[in-house]
Design an enzyme around this catalytic site. Sequence first.
Site: not given
Ligand code: BGC
Length: 411
Positions: A18, A109, A154
């Site tokens: 990101q 990630h 996640e």
């Molecule tokens: C994720 C991030 C994402 C953020 C906002 C999380 O679910 O780990 O990568 O940018 O949420 O959506």
Amino acid sequence: MKSFPKNFYWGAATASYQVEGWNENTDWAQAARDGKVPPAGRLADHYHRYEEDFDIAKELGHNAHRFSIEWARIEPEEGKWDFAEIEHYRAVLKALRARNIEPFVTLWHFTLPQWFAKRGGFERADAPQVFARYCAFVAKELGDLCTHFSTMNEPNVYASNGWLRGSWPPFKRFAATDFVSITNSGRTYESRANRGIRPLFLYRRVLRNLARAHNEAYTLIKASQPNLDVGVVKHVIYFHANWNPYNMLRAWVANRMWTHVYMRRVRHTIDSIGLNYYFHKKFGDRAEYDKTDMDWDIYPEGIYGSLKLLTRYRKPIFISEAGLADRTDTRRAAYITEQIRATKRALDDGIDVRGHMYWSLIDNYEWALGTQKCFGLVAINYDTLERTIRPSAWVYKDIIDANGIPDSGGK
Ligand code: BGC
């Protein structure tokens, strides 16, 4: 008492794909080349500018920082390690240490090396071993500079976006109705093949494999480095309900499906838990909520319920992400303050929370939505790469300096 515990970790988080820029050897970059997701390109160029970004984190009072390692950089081809990239991440860790910022490393990630994605990624039966080998290698190479590792970010979000919604690689969509009009649907063969009921079974398989992958990685890492703190980062949706018993049952089932099914599979192989909190859903609720730029309810106090859901696993919890997209920065300060107030309530109730890492330190690539959504404490100008600290970041700093919400109320 207003104060947070001594040694509480305060900071923010990022993730490699990101913010780093030019992670071309990944499934996401391939998907961008195929026109399925927005291209990432240089982004904030954090790969080269991490020192500048850590200087800002320091200036903002942070004493902790969560970031992730790009698997495709470390293992660009199956079984081949890139030691220059290891050196890069060692330099990143040293830069944090030099500023007295405690690193929290996430080993994976969301983005996969292309070779792994091409051979079936986490659908494959041997994925857990392949993943564990990568994790153990990185932990061995970086373990002298970092204590806190999470194997993955996640798992439920990853699997549901990739196999149920079909919005992320590998773009498989659970869509029962496709069976009806498959012949004249006008869709390409490929997209048809990736729709229907099969993705549901693959989704369940992927989730199981992700839990196994974590368990294997934990065991391998701990066998050689028992002192490392190894956990997972779990996205928790706080499902709750009004007074109605039927709605309470719905909330109970939803919490079980989203949070506990995975957590129960890894409960014996975690030293700590990372909590990512963004959502709540109250069954039977008619209230209207203000929305973030993602159109998500503004409900920072729900972090309390999410923390509570994790207490049954009896492990220290680090808030590894929580925050909002707010381009105008008009709601962020209040949101952070309320989120921290709710975290304090959890601490007062005896929940073992050890840190709070706001998402995100800098603006970044919000996956299928590209760079339009601004989660950062720090704004990025993608043309000039100039960094601008948003006013809310100073409010967060006041809280950090006071180690709790200051008497002025923090906003
Ligand atoms: C994720 C991030 C994402 C953020 C906002 C999380 O679910 O780990 O990568 O940018 O949420 O959506």
